[in-house]
Each structure stands twice: as structure tokens, then as C-alpha cells.
Design an enzyme around this catalytic site. Structure first.
Site, PDB file in Angstrom:
ATOM      1  N   CYS A 132     -18.966 -51.405 -41.269  1.00 33.73           N
ATOM      2  CA  CYS A 132     -18.558 -50.972 -39.926  1.00 33.73           C
ATOM      3  C   CYS A 132     -17.043 -50.884 -39.757  1.00 33.73           C
ATOM      4  CB  CYS A 132     -19.146 -51.915 -38.877  1.00 33.73           C
ATOM      5  SG  CYS A 132     -18.982 -53.661 -39.257  1.00 33.73           S
ATOM      6  N   HIS A 252     -15.497 -53.305 -32.418  1.00 38.74           N
ATOM      7  CA  HIS A 252     -14.463 -53.786 -33.332  1.00 38.74           C
ATOM      8  C   HIS A 252     -13.136 -53.118 -32.981  1.00 38.74           C
ATOM      9  CE1 HIS A 252     -17.448 -55.730 -35.640  1.00 38.74           C
ATOM     10  NE2 HIS A 252     -17.456 -55.013 -36.733  1.00 38.74           N
TER      11      HIS A 252
END
Lengths: 349, 349
Positions: A132, A252
Site C-alpha cells: 500500500c 496513509h
């Protein structure tokens, strides 16, 4: 009008944080599905999941589960992928694998469609979905690299707990509640469920994601380093990473320093490039306090970039702040996007 | 045995987050106080604070408040310092100022005792206490610089809300509670109380600390850049900073990349240097998941360093993770430590 072909799609790990987002993304994209098979490890088999309002009972994934499957999206852990992805391929499926099992395998393309869609042609049945934190960074770096070249990247991450699964999200919220109510709470999941020690994540920052390698870097950091080079086809690119877990559920963030190769790049150029780059939304207006934040990115497929500024010492050095939903572009959406690319290119029929 | 001289000490901003820690630190250090004067802006005057179990009523700071004061510790905002620090000096006090008012003034030493205690000799009545995020970084860099030289520093910060004062801490907790209870909460304080927009900090990360300058950097980032060069006496040092606010009450963390000047530095050398460095506690044992975290640093005066590792591309490049209590070494303790140094050196009599 040509009839659109529809496919038998399997989702492996359908009850997990990413699996749930995969089902939702397939729905949202109106993915051409003729039949849906939802699979999991033995532990979660028997649970029900919803797809387009219909209940599907999750079955334990076995080699035979993949009979007749055209596209299998795997997100049930590396061991499940290692065992069952080859079985799915044997039975004629094309696998998009969201675990680290095959990412660095030289016979497996590692694909972010905005960056290296063409690598899909090299597949041997399995396409790996990158980590990710890598995906969102390369989406932002690729347009810059294409125009100015790229020498060096130093990234510090600010990663959400959902990257560690639904149990980690529950731990964040339960632990937060306990601390606010001045009750005790024994950490059990973070930073790494299978590691020896567990630490408080609520109101804290943990500089460990995944276990440590012998060189002092974590596996997460080495993934960012190695996967970036592979996806961008830049084996000589200098990449360094420090990966940190935050008390954020989803989204994130990354503080990225990069040095371009060619002279003459300006902040205005880089903003212009990113404004038109596929998969990128530019949010960069300091005067109006516009910059990306994890709380704003949740549920969106894009990679948000802001705080772009030139280094004050290196004329070819720049800084930027990159935010994305780690369960979507970082996982489920990138996997479904790969599946869409495979159909578009004609690699799955 | 020589009688220890005691001093008339004034604390300006005694009701604030840092002022409270200053009083506690003066107590903990058994600082030689003959008389304590607690001062504040008009808004907080009349409140009571405790010192060594005794109640003191906070008075509004005026020029005359400093009559007879030997040492004045200021932490009531830049404007108060600009107005009243010179008045205190006029009346014979030596001022340790924890605001940004005089930090970059070339006639004012900017001091971290572990790094440049000698600069105290150059004072003209005022000594500036650096920005919290700068202090902990230079404490960790100085021993490395002394042995190997230093060319370049790139830091990304993970900063606690108490750096924005007690109202910011309240906002973090109240907002967290509201989100957990699925109630609404209007952000009012963070990222910068006096700026136009306010954003959610709970379960989020905000890449803005202080307002923006015209060059796209925030004042906080420029403070880290300029103050580091001044404190370390390295005007040519390359320094870059990205400063980010986290949902952490107290304890700043920093991901620091640095390049040394000389050949031959190893991770083992740097660990050995930091193990014996003043003000530093080395917490670096990845095999046992030992690394610094903000939740562990609260209430301690030290700077904690871990995750030291060599860059994989630059033989002179290293990464480390630096954590400290931003209210103590970042503010109150560094100020009291300066006062102790002044006494030790004989600059206050």
C-alpha cells in the site's frame, strides 16, 4: 452495440479489511461479473458477506474452489497465496495477488496501472499488487520521473492501522476508549500481531511496521525500497524509507523527498504535471491551508498530493506530502484496477 | 561547605502548558530559589499555581514585576517576550526566553546546553530557548557531528499537540471522545489557532505546524532549518524539514536522515557515540523491538534515539528516530537547564 463479456470472479479473503473493500469496489465499478465466488481461510468460512445487496456465504478456499474462475483477487495472507494462487492459475484463472508472496518474484509483474500497465503482458498467471505505501508514492513520482528523471527518494511514512487488518482498527478504537476512560488495555495486535511485544497505538507513534530484517530495516521499509525500483523499472534508483504506524484508522500519509536528474524543474512545473497526472489529485494551496490529510481521503480512489516545495539547498531536490486510502488505491482499488486493465488489454477473455 | 546562593526567579506564563512544567522542573531539580514570582498575561492573572505544595497567585506581568528578579523564565508568547524581556533585563534580570521572539536575533545566543553551552558567555541579558523540535534533533546530531562532521539533514516530524498549548490537548481529547461517541465536534484550535481554518486532529495527521511562509514552508519548518544552523554553528549545513502534527498529546518524534562528512562511520560507531552522549538515551535493539516512542518519553528529560541504520545507497548516509518530551527537553527542562548552566558558569550571581 457489442455485448460486454462478464467474468467469473473469486475474492479470496472476502471477510478481511481489504476483501470487504474489494467487494465494494467491484460493486462501485459495476465490474462485469457473471458469477461471484467468495472464499476465505477455514477460520472465516461460513460467514456471510453482502454483494449488490445479496448475501453470499464465504467458503473455505481449496484448489478446487477455482474451477471455472476467470479472475481471482487474493488478499488472505501470503501463505494462502503461495499455496492457492498457483492452483488457481492451473485451473485457468488469472490471479491478482494483494499479498507480498510474489511481489519480488522475477516472473511476476508488480503493477500499478498508472505506472507500468504494460508489464501485465509479461504475466505467467499471477500479477502482484504492490504494498500500500509503495503504490501511492509511485503514482505521485511517475509523472515527475517521466519528465525530469529521478535519482533519489527518501520517504518517511505516517501509516494507518487498517494496514494491519480489522483487528488492528478495533484495537485502536477500544484502546482509545480505555485511555479516555482511564481504564487499562493490554495491547495484543500492534505493531505486528505475530511479533513478541505489543505496544500502545492510541495517542502514540510506533516506528515499526512488519518485522525487522537483519539490516535494521523493517520488511515494510524494504518493500517500499525494492518494490519502487521494480515498478518504476529503476533498479539503480536510490530509495530509503522509514515506516511509522499512527493512531489513524485509514489513510496513509508520506513525507517524500526526491531529487530529479535534469536541470530546470520548478515547483510550478511539478504542480502542473501532477494536476494532470492519472490517479492524482493535487491539493496544494498553502495560502488557503489546502493540503492532503488522511481524514479527507477515506473512501476515495485517488492519490492526493500537496506541500510541494523546492529544497532550500539542492536545486534538484523537492519535498511533497502524499496521502491515499490504503485500503483502496493501496489495495482493493489497485487490484480491481489491474483486473480492469487485464480486460481492456484483452489478457483475460 | 560553601553556602549555595539562592535566586529570585520569575516564571512568566506560569499557567500555560510549558509554564506548569517549568514550575515542576524547578521543584524536581531543587533549583536554588530564594523567592518565586509567578506572572502571566492579564487573561490568566489571579489564578493560583502550586509550587512545592504552596499556593502562589499569578500576577499580571508588567515592567515593574521584574524589580529584584535574578532569573526570569519567559513562556507567555512572543509578544509578551518582545515587550517585557527587555524590561526585565533593564532591571537586572537575566532572561531565558522560550518563545521565538529573539531566537534568530544575532545578539541573542540560542542555547542547548549539550551543544553550545559556551554561547551563554555572549549574552546581552537574554538567552533564547530553541523550538522544541529543533532541540531534540541537535542533541542527537551534535555528538555525531563532533566525530564525523555533518553535511546534510532531512527531517520529517511527528509532533504532539501540547506544542500548541493546553487548549490543543483539550481539543484532541474532546474531539476523540466525540468521534468515538459518533457526536459532532467543531475544530477550533488546530492546526494554528489564529489561522483561518481548523481541522480535525483526532485519528488524523495535519501537515501544518504554525503558519505558512511565502516559500511554501511553514514557520515551524523554517525554525528547524535556521535554528539548527545557528545552534550548531554550521551556517552551511544543508537542512530540510517537514513538520506534521499527530493525535499525540505529548512527545515529539522525528525521522532524521543525515549525511556525515568523513569516511568510515558505522552504525556501531554512532550507537557507541550516542550511548555516552549527554542528554541522550539510546533505545536501539530491533531484535527485541526496542525503539523510542512518544508514549514512553512523557515526563522524562532525555532525548531518546533508536532505529539507527545506514542508508542502503549513501555510505555516509544514516537514518535515526529521535523522541523526546516536547514540554521538557523541548521547553521547560531546556530553559531550567540553561538557568543551571548560567549559575554554574557564574553568569548569574
Amino acid at each position: 452495440m457489442a455485448e460486454r463479456k462478464a467474468f467469473h470472479v473469486a475474492v479470496v479473503g472476502a471477510t478481511g479489511a481489504v476483501g470487504q473493500q474489494m467487494l465494494k469496489t467491484l460493486e462501485d465499478r459495476n465490474f462485469p461479473i457473471s458469477k461471484l465466488t467468495v472464499l476465505s481461510s477455514a477460520r472465516s468460512a461460513g460467514k456471510a458477506v453482502l454483494f449488490n445487496g445479496q448475501e453470499h456465504i464465504v467458503q473455505e478456499a481449496t484448489p478446487d474452489s477455482f474451477e471455472g474462475v476467470d479472475i481471482a483477487l487474493f488478499s488472505a495472507g501470503g501463505n494462502v497465496s503461495k499455496e492457492l494462487a498457483p492452483e488457481a492459475v492451473k485451473r485457468g484463472a488469472i490471479v491478482v495477488d494483494n499479498t507480498s508472496a510474489f511481489r519480488m518474484d522475477e516472473n511476476t509483474p508488480l503493477v500499478v496501472p498508472e505506472v507500468n500497465e504494460g508489464d501485465l503482458h509479461l504475466h505467467n498467471g499471477i500479477i502482484a499488487n504492490p504494498n500500500c505505501s509503495t503504490i501511492q508514492m509511485v503514482v505521485a513520482l511517475q509523472p515527475i520521473f517521466e519528465k525530469y528523471g529521478l535519482n533519489k527518494v527518501i520517504v518517511s511514512t505516517y501509516q494507518a492501522v487498517s494496514g494491519s487488518g480489522t483487528q488492528a482498527v478495533e484495537e485502536l478504537y477500544e484502546q482509545t476508549k480505555a485511555i479516555i476512560n482511564e481504564e487499562s488495555y493490554e495491547p495484543k495486535i500492534l505493531p505486528v500481531k505475530s511479533d513478541k511485544k505489543h505496544y500502545q497505538i492510541a495517542f502514540n507513534a510506533i516506528p515499526q511496521i512488519d518485522k525487522f530484517e537483519a539490516n535494521g530495516y523493517t520488511f515494510e521499509e524494504m518493500k517500499m525500497i525494492n518494490e519502487t525500483k521494480k515498478i518504476m523499472h529503476l533498479p539503480e534508483l536510490k530509495v530509503a524509507a522509514t515506516c511509522v504506524r499512527l493512531p489513524v484508522a485509514t489513510g496513509h500519509s508520506e513525507s517524500v523527498y526526491f531529487e530529479v536528474e535534469q536541470d530546470g524543474a520548478t515547483v510550478a512545473d511539478i504542480k502542473a504535471l501532477l494536476k494532470d497526472a492519472p490517479g492524482v489529485v493535487l491539493q496544494d494551496d498553502p495560502d488557503n491551508q489546502i493540503y492532503p490529510m488522511p481524514a479527507d481521503c477515506v473512501g476515495k480512489n485517488d492519490v492526493f498530493v500537496g506541500r510541494i516545495r523546492q529544497d532550500l539547498d539542492e536545486v534538484k531536490g523537492f519535498h511533497m506530502w502524499v496521502v491515499s486510502d490504503n485500503l483502496l488505491k493501496g489495495a482493493a482499488w489497485n487490484s480491481v484496477q489491474i483486473a480492469e486493465s487485464l480486460i481492456k488489454i484483452g489478457l483475460v477473455k
